[in-house]
Motif scaffolding. Sequence first.
Motif, mmCIF file in Angstrom:
data_model
loop_
_atom_site.group_PDB
_atom_site.id
_atom_site.type_symbol
_atom_site.label_atom_id
_atom_site.label_comp_id
_atom_site.label_asym_id
_atom_site.label_seq_id
_atom_site.Cartn_x
_atom_site.Cartn_y
_atom_site.Cartn_z
ATOM 1 N N LEU A 126 -15.286 -42.087 -17.488
ATOM 2 C CA LEU A 126 -14.727 -43.319 -16.935
ATOM 3 C C LEU A 126 -15.788 -44.104 -16.186
ATOM 4 O O LEU A 126 -15.889 -45.342 -16.336
ATOM 5 N N TYR A 127 -16.584 -43.426 -15.361
ATOM 6 C CA TYR A 127 -17.670 -44.118 -14.667
ATOM 7 C C TYR A 127 -18.619 -44.771 -15.665
ATOM 8 O O TYR A 127 -19.001 -45.952 -15.515
ATOM 9 N N LEU A 128 -19.001 -44.034 -16.700
ATOM 10 C CA LEU A 128 -19.970 -44.548 -17.661
ATOM 11 C C LEU A 128 -19.423 -45.728 -18.450
ATOM 12 O O LEU A 128 -20.187 -46.596 -18.891
ATOM 13 N N GLN A 129 -18.109 -45.786 -18.619
ATOM 14 C CA GLN A 129 -17.508 -46.912 -19.337
ATOM 15 C C GLN A 129 -17.739 -48.240 -18.630
ATOM 16 O O GLN A 129 -17.723 -49.296 -19.257
ATOM 17 N N HIS A 130 -17.982 -48.194 -17.332
ATOM 18 C CA HIS A 130 -18.207 -49.433 -16.581
ATOM 19 C C HIS A 130 -19.554 -50.062 -16.913
ATOM 20 O O HIS A 130 -19.767 -51.252 -16.650
ATOM 21 N N GLU A 151 -36.512 -41.955 2.300
ATOM 22 C CA GLU A 151 -37.349 -42.570 1.289
ATOM 23 C C GLU A 151 -36.982 -42.060 -0.099
ATOM 24 O O GLU A 151 -36.362 -41.014 -0.262
ATOM 25 N N GLY A 152 -37.389 -42.814 -1.096
ATOM 26 C CA GLY A 152 -37.174 -42.398 -2.466
ATOM 27 C C GLY A 152 -35.783 -42.747 -2.957
ATOM 28 O O GLY A 152 -34.969 -43.326 -2.230
ATOM 29 N N PRO A 153 -35.481 -42.358 -4.194
ATOM 30 C CA PRO A 153 -34.166 -42.685 -4.751
ATOM 31 C C PRO A 153 -33.053 -41.905 -4.050
ATOM 32 O O PRO A 153 -33.268 -40.795 -3.566
ATOM 33 N N LEU A 154 -31.890 -42.515 -3.991
ATOM 34 C CA LEU A 154 -30.704 -41.833 -3.484
ATOM 35 C C LEU A 154 -30.215 -40.875 -4.562
ATOM 36 O O LEU A 154 -29.884 -41.296 -5.678
ATOM 37 N N ARG A 155 -30.197 -39.590 -4.247
ATOM 38 C CA ARG A 155 -29.672 -38.581 -5.177
ATOM 39 C C ARG A 155 -28.242 -38.280 -4.757
ATOM 40 O O ARG A 155 -27.995 -37.595 -3.764
ATOM 41 N N LEU A 156 -27.313 -38.804 -5.525
ATOM 42 C CA LEU A 156 -25.891 -38.739 -5.203
ATOM 43 C C LEU A 156 -25.236 -37.684 -6.085
ATOM 44 O O LEU A 156 -25.317 -37.759 -7.315
ATOM 45 N N LEU A 157 -24.615 -36.684 -5.469
ATOM 46 C CA LEU A 157 -24.008 -35.579 -6.211
ATOM 47 C C LEU A 157 -22.501 -35.569 -5.996
ATOM 48 O O LEU A 157 -22.021 -35.485 -4.868
ATOM 49 N N PHE A 158 -21.749 -35.644 -7.096
ATOM 50 C CA PHE A 158 -20.292 -35.534 -7.040
ATOM 51 C C PHE A 158 -19.893 -34.106 -7.389
ATOM 52 O O PHE A 158 -20.176 -33.622 -8.489
ATOM 53 N N TRP A 159 -19.246 -33.444 -6.439
ATOM 54 C CA TRP A 159 -18.865 -32.038 -6.580
ATOM 55 C C TRP A 159 -17.350 -31.939 -6.777
ATOM 56 O O TRP A 159 -16.574 -32.543 -6.033
ATOM 57 N N ALA A 160 -16.930 -31.168 -7.773
ATOM 58 C CA ALA A 160 -15.509 -30.905 -8.003
ATOM 59 C C ALA A 160 -15.291 -29.401 -7.980
ATOM 60 O O ALA A 160 -15.906 -28.666 -8.754
ATOM 61 N N HIS A 161 -14.424 -28.939 -7.095
ATOM 62 C CA HIS A 161 -14.190 -27.497 -6.944
ATOM 63 C C HIS A 161 -13.283 -26.968 -8.057
ATOM 64 O O HIS A 161 -12.801 -27.724 -8.910
ATOM 65 N N ASP A 164 -4.364 -46.410 -11.555
ATOM 66 C CA ASP A 164 -4.088 -46.373 -10.113
ATOM 67 C C ASP A 164 -4.556 -45.074 -9.461
ATOM 68 O O ASP A 164 -4.182 -44.777 -8.332
ATOM 69 N N GLY A 165 -5.397 -44.305 -10.157
ATOM 70 C CA GLY A 165 -5.837 -43.011 -9.648
ATOM 71 C C GLY A 165 -6.973 -43.133 -8.646
ATOM 72 O O GLY A 165 -7.763 -44.085 -8.663
ATOM 73 N N GLY A 166 -7.069 -42.136 -7.775
ATOM 74 C CA GLY A 166 -8.115 -42.139 -6.754
ATOM 75 C C GLY A 166 -9.508 -42.028 -7.333
ATOM 76 O O GLY A 166 -10.444 -42.693 -6.875
ATOM 77 N N ALA A 167 -9.678 -41.169 -8.349
ATOM 78 C CA ALA A 167 -11.006 -41.019 -8.960
ATOM 79 C C ALA A 167 -11.400 -42.276 -9.724
ATOM 80 O O ALA A 167 -12.591 -42.610 -9.802
ATOM 81 N N ALA A 168 -10.428 -42.986 -10.291
ATOM 82 C CA ALA A 168 -10.724 -44.245 -10.970
ATOM 83 C C ALA A 168 -11.262 -45.266 -9.969
ATOM 84 O O ALA A 168 -12.186 -46.038 -10.280
ATOM 85 N N TYR A 169 -10.694 -45.268 -8.778
ATOM 86 C CA TYR A 169 -11.170 -46.183 -7.739
ATOM 87 C C TYR A 169 -12.602 -45.835 -7.342
ATOM 88 O O TYR A 169 -13.448 -46.717 -7.175
ATOM 89 N N VAL A 170 -12.887 -44.538 -7.206
ATOM 90 C CA VAL A 170 -14.247 -44.104 -6.883
ATOM 91 C C VAL A 170 -15.221 -44.511 -7.993
ATOM 92 O O VAL A 170 -16.325 -44.992 -7.718
ATOM 93 N N ALA A 171 -14.812 -44.312 -9.255
ATOM 94 C CA ALA A 171 -15.678 -44.669 -10.385
ATOM 95 C C ALA A 171 -16.017 -46.155 -10.366
ATOM 96 O O ALA A 171 -17.163 -46.555 -10.623
ATOM 97 N N GLN A 172 -15.025 -46.998 -10.062
ATOM 98 C CA GLN A 172 -15.261 -48.435 -10.005
ATOM 99 C C GLN A 172 -16.233 -48.788 -8.884
ATOM 100 O O GLN A 172 -17.195 -49.550 -9.070
#
Length: 358
Positions: free
Chosen positions: A214-218, A67-77, A173-181
Amino acid sequence: MILLSLQPAEPATLHSLPPTLDLEALRPHLVNLSNGQFSDDGALVTSAEDVDAIFAEHLPRYMEQHEGPLRLLFWAHGGLVSEARGIIGASRLLPHWLEHGIYPIFFIWETGLLDALCSLLPRSGARELQEQGRARNLVEDLWSAGVERAVRPLGQKVWAQMKVGADQAVAADGGAAYVAQRLAEFTARNPGAVQVHAAGHSAGAIFHSRFLPLYLQHGSGTGVSSLNLLAAALSIADFNRLLRPLVGSPQGIEQLHLFGLHRQLEEDDSVLWLYPRSLLCLISSALEAERGVGLLGLERSVAADADLTGFLGTAAADATWSKTQVGAPGRRCLASAHGTFDEDPATLNSVAYRVSTG
């Protein structure tokens, strides 16, 4: 509030995984990158189809069950993490985030920095230095300066290449760009139902300084609720250029939270027992293009920047310097060294509080 009690990881070498690690259980939470692209070899392969499955299958299923909003956390080591250590770290942290009602997605981005430092740092004299204790003195200063001179020529190239890896990840063509899209498409399909959060340790701040803008640019309509940076190896100049203009806006990064070491702990830390100060000190003094570059995770750098200090006292941004045991929830940090932030229960519980109450 669930308190985190981390268990030691199973024995593993720098480049191997413990045989009992369940890689398939990690797949819905992990994006493995190499040179900015999806990794097609190594311990765990990631493809575009795997990312599609996260947003088309795994996240919708999780939302149906909670229940409730999905809290999605992107972690970068951080940069001192091999592929194997990054995956082990993700496995160790996964239960913590899930217990707090947070769905984590871990970026594993192979920097190669640890291997490079192992080969660059001088070996002679290290044991003698350690035997002299941790007090600041002339011998330690001379040793530090010698290590910095030895590391600088090739170390700067390695550090610059690591930043290139982050840039490659957000290229077209980057992997993180694909995730952001895919993330932007997902949040646009679920307006008001998703909170996006991010956390990065050490060089993970560099990664997020590329990924989040990049994500926010979308312009999906869902901003980043919180950005939590632990011992950030991002230069203050790059922070001011890439992230600061976004902080404080609902369609940007609503809240910025920094965690770092008090300056004396930075001085008492060491890198591979060979450099008698913290990794951030080494980066600032030897790995950046200019000696003495201010870093966002160094208390001394922040204190020397009156404008940044004032900014971190606003409603949109704050900083917690370890060790801070008491205080408001979300402001506790007991990390004693640069490499321990992602293992420190107080710090991780503070981040979990920030995310779960965001």
